[in-house]
Design a protein around this motif. Structure first.
Motif, short mmCIF file in Angstrom:
data_model
loop_
_atom_site.label_atom_id
_atom_site.label_comp_id
_atom_site.label_asym_id
_atom_site.label_seq_id
_atom_site.Cartn_x
_atom_site.Cartn_y
_atom_site.Cartn_z
N MET A 1 0.86 -1.39 0.07
CA MET A 1 -0.35 -0.06 -0.10
C MET A 1 1.15 1.47 0.39
SD MET A 1 -3.33 -0.86 2.08
CE MET A 1 -4.56 0.54 1.15
N ASP A 2 1.62 1.37 0.48
CA ASP A 2 2.65 2.37 0.80
C ASP A 2 3.19 2.34 -0.55
OD1 ASP A 2 1.25 2.58 3.27
OD2 ASP A 2 3.72 1.89 4.19
N PHE A 3 3.82 1.52 -1.46
CA PHE A 3 4.43 1.53 -2.70
C PHE A 3 3.49 1.88 -3.15
CE2 PHE A 3 5.28 -0.70 -5.99
CZ PHE A 3 6.69 -0.33 -6.92
N ASN A 4 2.30 2.04 -3.31
CA ASN A 4 1.56 2.04 -4.51
C ASN A 4 0.97 3.44 -4.07
OD1 ASN A 4 0.77 0.36 -7.04
ND2 ASN A 4 -0.10 -1.48 -4.82
N HIS A 5 0.42 3.85 -3.16
CA HIS A 5 0.01 5.51 -2.84
C HIS A 5 1.43 6.69 -3.32
CE1 HIS A 5 -1.48 8.28 -1.46
NE2 HIS A 5 -1.21 8.82 -0.79
N THR A 6 2.42 6.03 -2.51
CA THR A 6 3.45 7.13 -2.88
C THR A 6 4.64 7.02 -4.42
OG1 THR A 6 5.17 5.67 -1.88
CG2 THR A 6 4.42 6.99 -0.32
N ILE A 7 4.19 5.89 -5.07
CA ILE A 7 5.15 6.03 -6.27
C ILE A 7 4.00 5.14 -7.17
CG2 ILE A 7 6.68 4.31 -7.62
CD1 ILE A 7 7.76 5.96 -5.26
N ASN A 8 3.21 5.17 -7.43
CA ASN A 8 2.25 4.71 -8.29
C ASN A 8 1.25 5.22 -8.74
OD1 ASN A 8 4.57 2.30 -9.27
ND2 ASN A 8 2.92 0.47 -8.53
N TYR A 9 0.21 6.15 -7.79
CA TYR A 9 -0.71 5.92 -8.10
C TYR A 9 -1.68 7.37 -8.99
CZ TYR A 9 -5.28 6.80 -6.73
OH TYR A 9 -7.01 6.14 -5.46
N LEU B 1 13.90 11.56 -4.92
CA LEU B 1 13.31 11.01 -4.71
C LEU B 1 12.45 11.66 -3.57
CD1 LEU B 1 12.17 7.36 -5.13
CD2 LEU B 1 11.57 9.40 -6.83
N GLY B 2 11.46 12.52 -3.12
CA GLY B 2 11.07 12.31 -1.93
C GLY B 2 11.08 11.87 -0.88
N GLU B 3 11.23 12.31 0.41
CA GLU B 3 11.87 11.22 1.86
C GLU B 3 10.33 9.87 2.40
OE1 GLU B 3 14.49 10.41 3.61
OE2 GLU B 3 15.03 12.43 1.93
N SER B 4 9.41 10.56 1.83
CA SER B 4 8.05 9.80 1.40
C SER B 4 7.55 8.41 0.65
CB SER B 4 6.82 10.24 2.11
OG SER B 4 6.40 11.13 0.79
N GLN B 5 8.46 9.16 -0.82
CA GLN B 5 8.76 8.01 -1.80
C GLN B 5 10.06 7.31 -1.89
OE1 GLN B 5 9.14 11.80 -4.91
NE2 GLN B 5 6.77 11.62 -4.81
N LYS B 6 11.19 7.86 -1.54
CA LYS B 6 12.12 6.57 -0.63
C LYS B 6 11.16 6.11 0.45
CE LYS B 6 16.07 9.98 -1.49
NZ LYS B 6 17.05 10.47 -0.84
N GLU B 7 10.94 6.18 1.27
CA GLU B 7 10.48 5.48 2.09
C GLU B 7 9.33 4.42 1.49
OE1 GLU B 7 8.27 7.36 5.34
OE2 GLU B 7 10.73 8.42 5.78
N GLY B 8 8.84 4.62 0.95
CA GLY B 8 8.04 3.09 -0.25
C GLY B 8 8.00 2.76 -1.64
#
Length: 358
Positions: free
Chosen positions: A107-115, A149-156
């Motif tokens: 979910m984190d990956f899809n929200h921060t990277i893919n959505y 990438l932004g921090e939340s995107q890197k985390e995702g």
């Protein structure tokens, strides 16, 4: 090795119709579930086994009654919660949203990277390039932009990447290092996690990490001060450049979740170049998530959907492998698979290869 669950239509007409409606509202369902997680509503329901009223949830979470009703009624019909005697309760699906770490990572990956980028999937499919990537940054592939990438995107992104690989590394180490190799080439080594595992496992092995120059810089910063870091070196290379060469003289070449980042022709080319890095009798180990070798349908689903990320966001021309495709690429690269070990970590297979003439 096709999973038998996919060679027939197993759903009833009613279940198939319901699934079709869920798919049609997929973006809405996803965001509601994400907010239920992020706002702690699923957790609040888990803590209160007798259930909670709308007013109690609104008061606890600082939301309006309207907002809670919207979230809860959507969640009710997607069966993450259920309603009994005027109170909402956590359903089994909601419990798995909380308790299954793979769900959280996905979910984190899809929200921060893919959505946002998935809106451009049709263009990516027609043009063979990651048409959704400009939603993240102005790069030709996502790999060029990972450090930006932004921090939340890197985390995702790194959370997704490391979750799957890290859970396989400890299981793979005894197989890869069983022959006590002195020199190991880690192609696509990213932040150096596998390299650190190797030097920690064997006090004599030396590891060279080959990756994009910007990734090598991240890797060096990440391993600084770690035990065995003096036995880890970096080699900056862009393997999309046909003239780029890999260093030689290695007993083992390791590639984890790397080949799936390239088109089929590029995979064959990289395998051929990796083969030339081996000493006589050397081995190549490939760690991949093959969607048709999964024990559980949920794992097959996750791996197959990851192909769509590659299409829209990563590079536009790669995908997750099935067994027959990967075996074909290995053989066309001048190698032969001599052993395969399934079930490492959450979803990985380890394929051991040697030169055909070895």
């Amino acid at each position: 090795m096709m999973n038998r669950k996919y060679d027939r239509d197993i759903l009833s007409a009613r279940d198939a119709q319901e699934l079709a409606h869920i798919v049609a509202f997929g973006p809405v369902v996803f965001q509601v579930a994400r907010i239920m997680l992020d706002e702690g509503i699923f957790e609040y329901l888990r803590e209160h086994r007798d259930g909670c009223t709308v007013d109690e949830i609104a008061s606890e979470k600082g939301l309006t009654e309207y907002a809670v009703k919207v979230l809860m009624e959507s969640s009710l019909t997607m069966r993450t919660v259920y309603f009994s005697d005027g109170r909402y309760h956590l359903a089994k699906t909601g419990w798995f949203m909380l308790a299954d770490p793979m769900v959280k990572v996905n979910m984190d990956f899809n929200h921060t990277i893919n959505y946002k980028g998935m809106y451009h999937l049709d263009e990516a499919l027609h043009k063979g390039r990651p048409a959704g990537l400009p939603e993240l940054g102005p790069w030709a592939t996502i790999y060029e932009g990972l450090s930006m990438l932004g921090e939340s995107q890197k985390e995702g992104w790194f959370g997704f990447d490391h979750f799957y690989s890290d859970n396989s590394f400890d299981s793979a180490l005894p197989y890869v290092l069983s022959g006590r190799p002195r020199r190991l080439l880690d192609i696509g080594g990213n932040t150096g996690k596998w390299a650190m595992k190797c030097v920690g496992y064997d006090s004599c092995v030396e590891v060279t990490v080959a990756d994009l120059p910007e990734q090598i810089a991240m890797m060096k910063a990440n391993i600084e001060g770690v035990y065995g870091s003096d036995r880890i070196s970096g080699y900056g290379v862009n393997l999309l450049e046909r003239e780029a060469r890999l260093p030689g003289g290695f007993d083992v070449v390791w590639m984890s979740q790397f080949l799936d980042c390239f088109s089929d022709a590029q995979v064959v080319d990289i395998l051929s170049r990796a083969k030339d890095s081996l000493n006589p009798g050397g081995k190549i180990f490939i760690l991949e998530t093959l969607w048709d070798r999964q024990k559980y349908s949920a794992a097959s689903f996750d791996v197959a959907q990851t192909s769509v990320y590659f299409t829209a966001m990563a590079n536009g021309n790669s995908k997750m492998f099935n067994t027959s495709d990967l075996w074909s690429y290995i053989e066309r690269g001048g190698l032969e698979p001599v052993n395969v070990i399934d079930g490492l970590g959450y979803a990985h297979s380890l394929i051991e290869c040697m030169k055909k003439d070895a």
